[in-house]
Scaffold this active site. Structure first.
Site, PDB file in Angstrom:
ATOM      1  N   GLY A   1       4.935  -3.667   2.625  1.00 39.03           N
ATOM      2  CA  GLY A   1       5.311  -2.571   1.743  1.00 39.03           C
ATOM      3  C   GLY A   1       6.157  -1.550   2.481  1.00 39.03           C
ATOM      4  O   GLY A   1       6.937  -1.907   3.351  1.00 39.03           O
ATOM      5  N   MET A   2       5.974  -0.283   2.159  1.00 39.09           N
ATOM      6  CA  MET A   2       6.733   0.802   2.764  1.00 39.09           C
ATOM      7  C   MET A   2       8.229   0.604   2.577  1.00 39.09           C
ATOM      8  O   MET A   2       9.019   0.860   3.471  1.00 39.09           O
ATOM      9  CB  MET A   2       6.446   0.919   4.278  1.00 39.09           C
ATOM     10  CG  MET A   2       5.001   1.125   4.603  1.00 39.09           C
ATOM     11  SD  MET A   2       4.497   2.785   4.211  1.00 39.09           S
ATOM     12  CE  MET A   2       4.423   3.495   5.828  1.00 39.09           C
ATOM     13  N   CYS A   3       8.607   0.050   1.422  1.00 39.74           N
ATOM     14  CA  CYS A   3      10.032  -0.131   1.196  1.00 39.74           C
ATOM     15  C   CYS A   3      10.374   0.309  -0.227  1.00 39.74           C
ATOM     16  O   CYS A   3      11.065  -0.379  -0.966  1.00 39.74           O
ATOM     17  CB  CYS A   3      10.456  -1.566   1.456  1.00 39.74           C
ATOM     18  SG  CYS A   3       9.362  -2.808   0.772  1.00 39.74           S
ATOM     19  N   GLY A   4       9.846   1.472  -0.596  1.00 38.37           N
ATOM     20  CA  GLY A   4      10.161   2.017  -1.904  1.00 38.37           C
ATOM     21  C   GLY A   4       9.647   1.131  -3.014  1.00 38.37           C
ATOM     22  O   GLY A   4       8.586   0.527  -2.901  1.00 38.37           O
TER      23      GLY A   4
END
Lengths: 148, 296
Positions: free
Chosen positions: B89-92
């Protein structure tokens, strides 16, 4: 066969991840599904289906190069051999430790699939593992005995 | 009002977060560059493959629409939807966008009475889809650049077999096409039946005159094997484009996070100075008041 003419044969080995080899060769031996195919300069136009195996080429400098290739196709036309392989690696570039690791992993996952012990949330595609296994064994064979 | 020490502690914590987001941004930028090169590296293979198919089709003069992978099925009963998401994750909204698009497709088909098989790549997609109560037919996890082609082949094998024996009638591929690092562009593409534009157009003019080929084995067998390879390379490229987009999305998201952290640090520093000034003023007032009391 004089050097001048033989050097006109060109070999290009292309895998999905990129071009593996491109250069002049005196001769190439392709692992066709119908058996090994030796290609010399001025070969008639040819399209061949390749099986998993070993591709060998005699460079213009007189050295033998060996590649581990997976299934694919080859086209010979205008003194040029284009090999399109699902995977291709030059023998000296093969990382044997990594090959062993992928064999181990594929075996383990196949075993999980066979015994139905796939962990929750994971998934195993047996076709993928068998493909990986076959390729890894071929790479191992080529890396250990490039000339055999 | 928060004390000076509280605020200073918060500033330090935001600083640490900012360090992490900044590092992630830079890692994503480096990975993005490599992923872009990898997409570029597939070009020779893809172009040669198209040329091969074009030449063979021309040579054989076959009616391609008869090939099982090119022939559309008359009735839609069941389709397969392949969604390519990321493991991390951590990709908008990267993963969420793909999942939403894929499930939209599934729901649209369901409304028409058509069943769907879901094939999902990437941990994030798998967990979201499961959480929303959809059944996943097959999941592919921990795909790396190195194994991407293998996964593409496995995926292709699964859908091709079922398409050829008519247990599925259409295959959709939902993934993020890579245009630029800033742009997110979710695509929903039909990959089976193979769309006909692939054949013929990549046949170079000089090849047609020299089509006196030897075939090992026969040309029909070779063509039958080339078409699945075309699907493989399509999926492979889609996986690589998805990976590049993922890094691009993460880079953008982490840059935004770093900027937000900067802003927060500024605001907190301002607040802290205000508190500090207030306490100094307070002290002066007390000293002055004390002095007044003594002299008074």
């Amino acid at each position: 066969m004089d050097q001048e003419e033989s050097s006109q044969l060109r070999l290009e080995v292309v895998a999905p991840a990129g071009r593996v080899f491109e250069g002049g060769v005196q001769m190439a031996v392709l692992p066709a599904v119908t058996g090994e195919l030796g290609i010399l300069p001025r070969h008639a136009p040819l399209v061949a289906q390749l099986s998993i195996g070993r591709l060998r080429a005699l460079t213009v400098d007189g050295d033998w190069l060996t590649f581990a290739v997976a299934e694919g196709f080859a086209k010979v036309q205008f003194n040029k051999i284009i090999v399109l392989a699902d995977a291709a690696e030059e023998a000296s570039q093969i990382d044997v430790a990594r090959v062993h690791k992928s064999i181990e992993q594929a075996k383990q996952r196949l075993e999980m699939h066979r015994s139905g012990a796939v962990p929750e949330g994971e998934d195993v595609d047996p076709y993928r593992e068998q493909l990986a296994l076959r390729r890894a064994y071929n790479r191992l064979k080529v890396a250990e005995r490039p000339d055999k | 009002m928060a004390s000076q020490r509280d605020i200073r502690r918060r500033i330090a914590s935001v600083h640490n977060t900012r360090k992490i987001t900044k590092a992630m941004e830079m890692v994503a930028a480096a990975r993005l560059r490599r992923a872009q090169q990898r997409i570029e590296a597939t070009r020779p293979y893809a172009l040669n493959m198209l040329e091969f198919i074009g030449q063979l089709v021309n040579y054989l003069q076959v009616d391609l629409s008869l090939h099982p992978l090119l022939k559309p099925h008359a009735h839609l009963k069941k389709v397969a939807v392949i969604a390519l998401t990321a493991d991390r994750g951590m990709c908008g909204a990267f993963n969420a966008n793909i999942v939403r698009r894929a499930l939209d497709r599934v729901n649209t088909y369901a409304a028409e009475g058509v069943e769907s098989d879901l094939v999902v790549m990437g941990r994030k997609g798998v967990s979201t889809v499961r959480f929303q109560g959809y059944k996943i037919d097959r999941a592919y996890l921990d795909v790396t650049e190195r194994t991407a082609f293998l996964e593409a082949q496995a995926l292709t094998n699964g859908v091709i077999r079922r398409y050829a024996n008519e247990s599925i009638d259409r295959v959709h591929l939902v993934f993020n096409r890579f245009k630029s690092p800033m742009e997110q562009f979710v695509t929903d593409q039909v990959i089976l039946p193979i769309q006909e534009e692939i054949t013929g157009q990549y046949c170079p003019a000089d090849a047609q005159e020299h089509m006196d080929f030897l075939f090992e084995p026969d040309p029909e067998t070779i063509l039958a094997d080339l078409l699945p390879s075309y699907v493989e390379i399509t999926i492979y490229r889609a996986i690589l484009e998805g990976m590049a987009s993922e890094h691009g999305a993460r880079m953008t998201a982490m840059r935004a996070a770093s900027e937000a952290a900067d802003e927060m640090i500024n605001d907190l520093t301002l607040a802290m100075n205000r508190v500090r000034q207030a306490s100094i003023t307070q002290e002066i007032l007390e000293v002055v008041a004390g002095a007044d009391a003594l002299s008074g």
